[in-house]
Design an enzyme around this catalytic site. Structure first.
Site, PDB file in Angstrom:
ATOM      1  N   SER A 123       0.806  -1.223   0.000  1.00 36.11           N
ATOM      2  CA  SER A 123       0.000   0.000   0.000  1.00 36.11           C
ATOM      3  C   SER A 123       0.838   1.271   0.000  1.00 36.11           C
ATOM      4  O   SER A 123       0.318   2.346  -0.326  1.00 36.11           O
ATOM      5  CB  SER A 123      -0.959   0.007   1.192  1.00 36.11           C
ATOM      6  OG  SER A 123      -0.252   0.131   2.410  1.00 36.11           O
ATOM      7  N   LYS A 160       0.938   4.341   7.098  1.00 37.82           N
ATOM      8  CA  LYS A 160       0.146   5.213   6.218  1.00 37.82           C
ATOM      9  C   LYS A 160       0.574   6.668   6.401  1.00 37.82           C
ATOM     10  O   LYS A 160       1.105   7.047   7.450  1.00 37.82           O
ATOM     11  CB  LYS A 160      -1.347   5.108   6.555  1.00 37.82           C
ATOM     12  CG  LYS A 160      -1.995   3.777   6.232  1.00 37.82           C
ATOM     13  CD  LYS A 160      -2.165   3.564   4.745  1.00 37.82           C
ATOM     14  CE  LYS A 160      -2.915   2.264   4.451  1.00 37.82           C
ATOM     15  NZ  LYS A 160      -2.088   1.075   4.691  1.00 37.82           N
TER      16      LYS A 160
END
Length: 206
Positions: A123, A160
């Protein structure tokens, strides 16, 4: 850890005698030998010094017993653990899933408490790939745009970019195949959504 058991048996020491040498409980030695836990870095270095083997041998990273010149000299840096996973609700110092160690400079280490975490998934590509290791300064505060390690709803920690808005927080992947994840202020409190630390360095594996 098979190599600790080998060193102990070759020295004709019982687990209790081995434990006494390094000021630990016999149970700790038993757990090391069964592969359930690993010695902390300071104890591992003392074992390496005592038996004149490398730190990597003590930690089962190699079968070669080369004498470790490095462990008998003051280190130029500070060793921190690399975790394969970090789950919510478990204190950092209680996590046993240590897969390696990374070294920080003493100057860097003086600016906070650090861990390292191995990245899973894609990701955060293209910059951060699966298997890479990130150095994380433990802290709950952050600025918009920081890359952080965050725990959501009791799940395993994830990496993230984070953005705070008046309505809540958004967790953003750098891989365009992943949509941003938004959590309202209520969800942040109720799930919860908790920042474990800020990523300050990437150590890519080739």
């Amino acid at each position: 850890m098979k190599n600790i058991k080998i060193l102990r048996k070759e020295s004709e020491l019982s687990q209790a005698e081995f434990a006494a040498l390094f000021n630990v409980h016999q149970t700790a030695v038993s757990q090391w030998e069964q592969g359930r836990t690993v010695p902390d870095i300071d104890t591992a270095i003392r074992i390496a010094e005592k038996f004149e083997v490398s730190l990597e041998f003590v930690l089962d990273k190699t079968d070669f017993r080369q004498e470790s010149a490095d462990t008998s000299k003051p280190s130029s840096g500070i060793k921190i653990p690399v975790y394969g996973k970090v789950a919510a609700g478990i204190p950092i110092d209680a996590i046993e899933d240590i897969i390696d160690y990374e070294e920080l400079s003493e100057e860097m280490a003086s600016h906070g408490e650090y861990i390292a975490l191995q990245i899973k998934g894609d990701s955060m590509e293209p910059k951060i790939s699966e298997g890479d290791v990130v150095i994380v300064r433990l802290q709950s505060d952050f600025n918009n745009g920081d890359t952080v390690i965050v725990l959501v709803n009791g799940d395993e920690a994830t990496c993230k970019r984070i953005k705070k808005t008046p309505e809540g927080v958004m967790l953003i992947s750098t891989n365009p195949n992943y949509e941003p994840m938004f959590y309202s202020k209520k969800e942040v409190e109720d799930l919860p959504v908790r920042v474990l630390g800020k990523v300050i360095e990437l150590r890519a594996k080739f």
